[in-house]
Design a protein around this motif. Structure first.
Motif, mmCIF file in Angstrom:
data_model
loop_
_atom_site.group_PDB
_atom_site.id
_atom_site.type_symbol
_atom_site.label_atom_id
_atom_site.label_comp_id
_atom_site.label_asym_id
_atom_site.label_seq_id
_atom_site.Cartn_x
_atom_site.Cartn_y
_atom_site.Cartn_z
ATOM 1 N N THR A 1 63.285 38.538 8.395
ATOM 2 C CA THR A 1 62.392 37.924 7.412
ATOM 3 C C THR A 1 63.170 36.948 6.544
ATOM 4 O O THR A 1 64.283 37.259 6.103
ATOM 5 C CB THR A 1 61.774 39.037 6.530
ATOM 6 O OG1 THR A 1 61.077 39.938 7.397
ATOM 7 C CG2 THR A 1 60.828 38.481 5.497
ATOM 8 N N ASP A 2 62.574 35.787 6.350
ATOM 9 C CA ASP A 2 63.178 34.803 5.451
ATOM 10 C C ASP A 2 62.637 35.106 4.051
ATOM 11 O O ASP A 2 61.475 34.829 3.751
ATOM 12 C CB ASP A 2 62.788 33.395 5.921
ATOM 13 C CG ASP A 2 63.433 32.309 5.075
ATOM 14 O OD1 ASP A 2 63.752 32.583 3.897
ATOM 15 O OD2 ASP A 2 63.602 31.189 5.594
ATOM 16 N N ILE A 3 63.495 35.705 3.210
ATOM 17 C CA ILE A 3 62.993 36.157 1.909
ATOM 18 C C ILE A 3 62.853 35.012 0.912
ATOM 19 O O ILE A 3 62.293 35.182 -0.160
ATOM 20 C CB ILE A 3 63.839 37.320 1.318
ATOM 21 C CG1 ILE A 3 65.340 37.006 1.323
ATOM 22 C CG2 ILE A 3 63.541 38.611 2.017
ATOM 23 C CD1 ILE A 3 66.212 38.120 0.745
ATOM 24 N N ARG B 1 58.549 34.178 5.060
ATOM 25 C CA ARG B 1 57.971 34.178 6.403
ATOM 26 C C ARG B 1 58.739 35.165 7.270
ATOM 27 O O ARG B 1 59.959 35.299 7.114
ATOM 28 C CB ARG B 1 58.087 32.806 7.102
ATOM 29 C CG ARG B 1 57.547 31.616 6.398
ATOM 30 C CD ARG B 1 56.071 31.417 6.408
ATOM 31 N NE ARG B 1 55.329 31.617 7.636
ATOM 32 C CZ ARG B 1 53.983 31.636 7.660
ATOM 33 N NH1 ARG B 1 53.283 31.496 6.547
ATOM 34 N NH2 ARG B 1 53.347 31.800 8.784
ATOM 35 N N THR B 2 58.045 35.796 8.175
ATOM 36 C CA THR B 2 58.726 36.674 9.121
ATOM 37 C C THR B 2 59.017 35.881 10.395
ATOM 38 O O THR B 2 58.366 34.862 10.648
ATOM 39 C CB THR B 2 57.849 37.888 9.486
ATOM 40 O OG1 THR B 2 56.732 37.418 10.232
ATOM 41 C CG2 THR B 2 57.366 38.609 8.241
ATOM 42 N N GLU B 3 59.945 36.385 11.195
ATOM 43 C CA GLU B 3 60.313 35.626 12.404
ATOM 44 C C GLU B 3 59.168 35.579 13.410
ATOM 45 O O GLU B 3 59.147 34.717 14.274
ATOM 46 C CB GLU B 3 61.583 36.195 13.059
ATOM 47 C CG GLU B 3 61.413 37.562 13.653
ATOM 48 C CD GLU B 3 62.706 38.101 14.251
ATOM 49 O OE1 GLU B 3 63.620 37.318 14.519
ATOM 50 O OE2 GLU B 3 62.781 39.323 14.445
ATOM 51 N N ASP C 1 52.960 35.486 7.165
ATOM 52 C CA ASP C 1 53.201 35.295 5.742
ATOM 53 C C ASP C 1 53.653 36.657 5.216
ATOM 54 O O ASP C 1 52.875 37.624 5.194
ATOM 55 C CB ASP C 1 51.892 34.854 5.075
ATOM 56 C CG ASP C 1 52.037 34.753 3.563
ATOM 57 O OD1 ASP C 1 53.100 35.120 3.028
ATOM 58 O OD2 ASP C 1 51.067 34.321 2.920
ATOM 59 N N PHE C 2 54.928 36.719 4.788
ATOM 60 C CA PHE C 2 55.505 38.019 4.415
ATOM 61 C C PHE C 2 54.755 38.650 3.238
ATOM 62 O O PHE C 2 54.698 39.870 3.107
ATOM 63 C CB PHE C 2 56.989 37.831 4.095
ATOM 64 C CG PHE C 2 57.728 39.113 3.806
ATOM 65 C CD1 PHE C 2 57.657 40.204 4.669
ATOM 66 C CD2 PHE C 2 58.504 39.237 2.661
ATOM 67 C CE1 PHE C 2 58.335 41.384 4.404
ATOM 68 C CE2 PHE C 2 59.198 40.417 2.387
ATOM 69 C CZ PHE C 2 59.102 41.488 3.258
ATOM 70 N N ARG C 3 54.148 37.808 2.393
ATOM 71 C CA ARG C 3 53.443 38.356 1.224
ATOM 72 C C ARG C 3 52.194 39.155 1.610
ATOM 73 O O ARG C 3 51.657 39.906 0.801
ATOM 74 C CB ARG C 3 53.095 37.233 0.247
ATOM 75 C CG ARG C 3 54.307 36.726 -0.520
ATOM 76 C CD ARG C 3 53.883 36.130 -1.852
ATOM 77 N NE ARG C 3 55.026 35.628 -2.597
ATOM 78 C CZ ARG C 3 55.514 34.406 -2.483
ATOM 79 N NH1 ARG C 3 54.974 33.551 -1.639
ATOM 80 N NH2 ARG C 3 56.540 34.030 -3.219
ATOM 81 N N PRO D 1 53.244 41.861 -1.299
ATOM 82 C CA PRO D 1 52.847 40.773 -2.208
ATOM 83 C C PRO D 1 54.011 40.325 -3.093
ATOM 84 O O PRO D 1 54.025 39.188 -3.565
ATOM 85 C CB PRO D 1 51.731 41.382 -3.050
ATOM 86 C CG PRO D 1 51.248 42.565 -2.281
ATOM 87 C CD PRO D 1 52.389 43.052 -1.431
ATOM 88 N N LEU D 2 54.996 41.205 -3.297
ATOM 89 C CA LEU D 2 56.135 40.829 -4.142
ATOM 90 C C LEU D 2 57.230 40.139 -3.337
ATOM 91 O O LEU D 2 58.209 39.652 -3.908
ATOM 92 C CB LEU D 2 56.666 42.054 -4.888
ATOM 93 C CG LEU D 2 55.654 42.640 -5.891
ATOM 94 C CD1 LEU D 2 56.164 43.949 -6.487
ATOM 95 C CD2 LEU D 2 55.377 41.646 -7.017
ATOM 96 N N GLY D 3 57.091 40.111 -2.032
ATOM 97 C CA GLY D 3 57.934 39.262 -1.193
ATOM 98 C C GLY D 3 59.365 39.733 -0.974
ATOM 99 O O GLY D 3 60.218 38.924 -0.648
ATOM 100 N N TYR D 4 59.623 41.024 -1.130
ATOM 101 C CA TYR D 4 61.000 41.478 -0.873
ATOM 102 C C TYR D 4 61.071 42.551 0.215
ATOM 103 O O TYR D 4 60.108 43.263 0.469
ATOM 104 C CB TYR D 4 61.698 41.951 -2.154
ATOM 105 C CG TYR D 4 60.957 42.954 -3.015
ATOM 106 C CD1 TYR D 4 60.769 44.265 -2.615
ATOM 107 C CD2 TYR D 4 60.476 42.576 -4.266
ATOM 108 C CE1 TYR D 4 60.120 45.180 -3.421
ATOM 109 C CE2 TYR D 4 59.811 43.488 -5.084
ATOM 110 C CZ TYR D 4 59.632 44.783 -4.651
ATOM 111 O OH TYR D 4 58.975 45.691 -5.443
ATOM 112 N N VAL D 5 62.236 42.564 0.864
ATOM 113 C CA VAL D 5 62.541 43.612 1.845
ATOM 114 C C VAL D 5 63.223 44.755 1.093
ATOM 115 O O VAL D 5 63.762 44.503 0.006
ATOM 116 C CB VAL D 5 63.483 43.054 2.956
ATOM 117 C CG1 VAL D 5 62.777 42.046 3.802
ATOM 118 C CG2 VAL D 5 64.793 42.505 2.389
#
Ligand SMILES: N[C@@H](CCC(=O)N[C@@H](CS)C(=O)NCC(=O)O)C(=O)O
Length: 203
Positions: free
Chosen positions: A30-32, A36-38, A42-44, A48-52
């Protein structure tokens, strides 16, 4: 089960823990920054807070927060990565994870923004107090955070303590931490995680 991770980030503690118990999982880079995930998501939408880390279970449930994911992984192999015992014994693991996430991990946070001058000195001051605590905690010669048993707390502590190197912080004056990082870093699961996240030169 899918683990959303960023190389070298705290999500590596979950990867190490999964390797320790031999549990199959898909690891989704995941590009934090871009969120975006590979695989193009949309990782959010996942966090929703966008972190791994984010752990997506086979039934679609999504789990976030190291403090929740690590004990969850430990629960998949009872007795392997968490101590078994009474409420106080369980509380010791939560005490460790609480310290690691809200004190040690958080104290490293400012360094990712490359602070300079007074800002770096203030961040260092706070981090040093947490590192002093860790050095003292390990001073009784224990091999692992909770004593004799490797637990998910050690996976997390290793990942966070390893960041020091990137920020020019040495453990030369903290021999207990130095030995601890070496010891945990020598585990097969850790070496494999470092390699799989592209953090080790191929042999
Ligand atoms: N409270 C979260 C914090 C996780 C965290 O700080 N993740 C970092 C990597 S170690 C991250 O993804 N940062 C990107 C961001 O916050 O935008 C937890 O303990 O799981």
């Amino acid at each position: 089960m899918k683990l959303y991770y960023a190389p070298g980030a705290c999500s590596m503690a979950s990867r190490i823990s999964l390797y320790e118990i031999g549990r199959d999982a898909q690891f989704v880079r995941t590009d934090i920054r871009a969120k975006r995930t590979e695989d193009g998501r949309d990782f959010r939408e996942l966090n929703p807070l966008g972190y791994v880390p984010v752990l997506e279970l086979d039934g679609g449930e999504v789990l976030t927060e190291n403090d929740a994911i690590l004990p969850y992984i430990a629960s998949l192999a009872p007795g392997r990565l968490a101590p078994e015992g009474d409420a106080l014994t369980q509380a010791r693991l939560h005490q460790a994870l609480g310290f690691l996430s809200s004190e040690l991990h958080k104290a490293f946070g400012p360094f990712f923004g490359n602070p300079q001058g007074e800002a770096r000195a203030a961040a260092l001051d706070k981090l040093n107090s947490r590192l002093d605590f860790v050095e003292q905690h390990l001073a009784d010669g224990r091999d692992y955070w909770l004593g004799d048993q490797f637990t998910v707390a050690d996976a997390y502590a290793f990942v966070v303590l390893s960041w020091a190197d990137h920020f020019g912080i040495s453990y030369e004056d903290r021999p207990n931490i130095g030995r601890y990082v070496q010891r945990i870093g020598g585990r097969e699961s850790v070496q494999r995680a470092l390699k799989d996240e592209g953090l080790l030169q191929a042999a």
